[in-house]
Design a protein around this motif. Structure first.
Motif, PDB file in Angstrom:
ATOM      1  N   ALA A 127       0.850  -1.191   0.000  1.00 20.59           N
ATOM      2  CA  ALA A 127       0.000   0.000   0.000  1.00 20.59           C
ATOM      3  C   ALA A 127       0.878   1.231   0.000  1.00 20.59           C
ATOM      4  O   ALA A 127       1.831   1.346   0.760  1.00 20.59           O
ATOM      5  N   ALA A 157      -5.438  -5.004   0.247  1.00 19.63           N
ATOM      6  CA  ALA A 157      -6.691  -5.063   1.002  1.00 19.63           C
ATOM      7  C   ALA A 157      -7.692  -5.919   0.251  1.00 19.63           C
ATOM      8  O   ALA A 157      -7.457  -6.316  -0.898  1.00 19.63           O
ATOM      9  N   THR A 187      -7.824  -5.412   5.687  1.00 22.35           N
ATOM     10  CA  THR A 187      -6.411  -5.479   5.321  1.00 22.35           C
ATOM     11  C   THR A 187      -5.675  -6.320   6.357  1.00 22.35           C
ATOM     12  O   THR A 187      -6.278  -6.783   7.327  1.00 22.35           O
ATOM     13  N   ILE A 225      -4.604   3.338   2.448  1.00 22.77           N
ATOM     14  CA  ILE A 225      -5.741   2.523   2.886  1.00 22.77           C
ATOM     15  C   ILE A 225      -6.800   3.416   3.535  1.00 22.77           C
ATOM     16  O   ILE A 225      -8.004   3.252   3.304  1.00 22.77           O
TER      17      ILE A 225
END
Length: 269
Positions: free
Chosen positions: A23, A84, A231, A241
């Motif tokens: 991420a 995720a 996640t 995120i």
């Protein structure tokens, strides 16, 4: 020569860092970060596609990969192959964590998909005959959810309503109903072979079933089974995120869900 080797080493480090990033990994566009999300096709991937332009303005490049099962989306997140996922509710996540020793956590709730019963043989649940066969999802959390829904219709009685349930928890079955456990994605395909099937809304919609018009009975909007963005533990506070969570809970997303699914999918924020 030493200078050349130093430059080459620096370039290799840059390549490796880009390839292994999760991420917040910088993508091809200058200053844009990439987030990868595993999702069910309907409605999850559709909702994610809708928020892509909003995320782009936030400097996030969202990549969505569609999965047709309920196993791999958690596996790829646990293994760090994707950032995720968006396909499950908390009871399913908790059961999977326990059974597979995963470390998946909730980021935010997004919507509820009321689970419903469908049939091609009867028009009313009162017409369900003794000894009828009912198809149910075979995963622990959705089987529990289905059995509770059947109990709400007074078709069965469970020993209690706490924790996960299986057929062994049925203490009363006055119609002597038979149960067939099926992979959730395959439930619409066996509808011709059974008297009734309880199907997750995402798979019902994919099969052109209208959860509001075609159901024999359905969960109400107070269902606790909110679908979540999830996640791996430790990544839930990542900036990218959190930006994704924010747009999924935005007024624009709420309106999109309400307008597109017309009550078959209900915003949970």
């Amino acid at each position: 020569m030493k200078k050349c080797w130093a430059i080459l080493a620096a370039l290799l480090v840059g390549v490796v860092a880009t390839a292994c990033g999760g991420a917040g990994t910088t993508s091809g566009d200058k200053g844009t970060k990439k987030v990868t999300v595993a999702a069910s096709q309907v409605p999850h991937a559709e909702i994610l596609e809708h928020v892509k332009p909003q995320l782009k303005k936030e400097g996030i490049d969202l990549e969505v990969k569609v999965f047709q099962d309920y196993v791999l989306p958690n596996k790829v997140v646990e293994e760090g192959k994707m950032d995720a996922n968006f396909f499950q509710h908390v009871p399913f996540m908790e059961t999977t964590n326990k059974e597979s020793n995963y470390h998946i956590v909730k980021v935010t709730g997004v919507h509820i998909e009321p689970m419903a019963a469908y049939s091609k043989k009867i028009k009313n649940v009162k017409d369900l005959k003794d000894g009828a066969t009912i198809a149910l999802p075979n995963d622990t959390s959705n089987l529990t959810r289905s059995l509770l829904l059947l109990e709400n219709q007074k078709l069965i009685q469970l020993d209690n309503r706490e924790g996960n349930k299986t057929e062994r928890n049925i203490k009363s079955n006055p119609k002597k109903l038979k149960f067939k456990l099926v992979e959730p994605a395959l439930l619409p395909r066996v509808l011709d072979q059974v008297d009734l099937a309880i199907i997750n809304t995402n798979y019902a919609i994919q099969a052109k079933l209208n959860p509001l018009k075609d159901n024999l009975f359905i969960e109400d909007k107070n269902s606790p089974y909110v679908n979540i963005l999830a996640t791996k533990k430790g990544k839930e506070k990542d900036e990218a995120i959190q930006k994704l969570a924010k747009v999924l809970n935005s007024p624009e997303t709420k309106k999109f869900i309400e307008d597109k699914y017309k009550g078959a999918v209900v915003p949970a924020f």
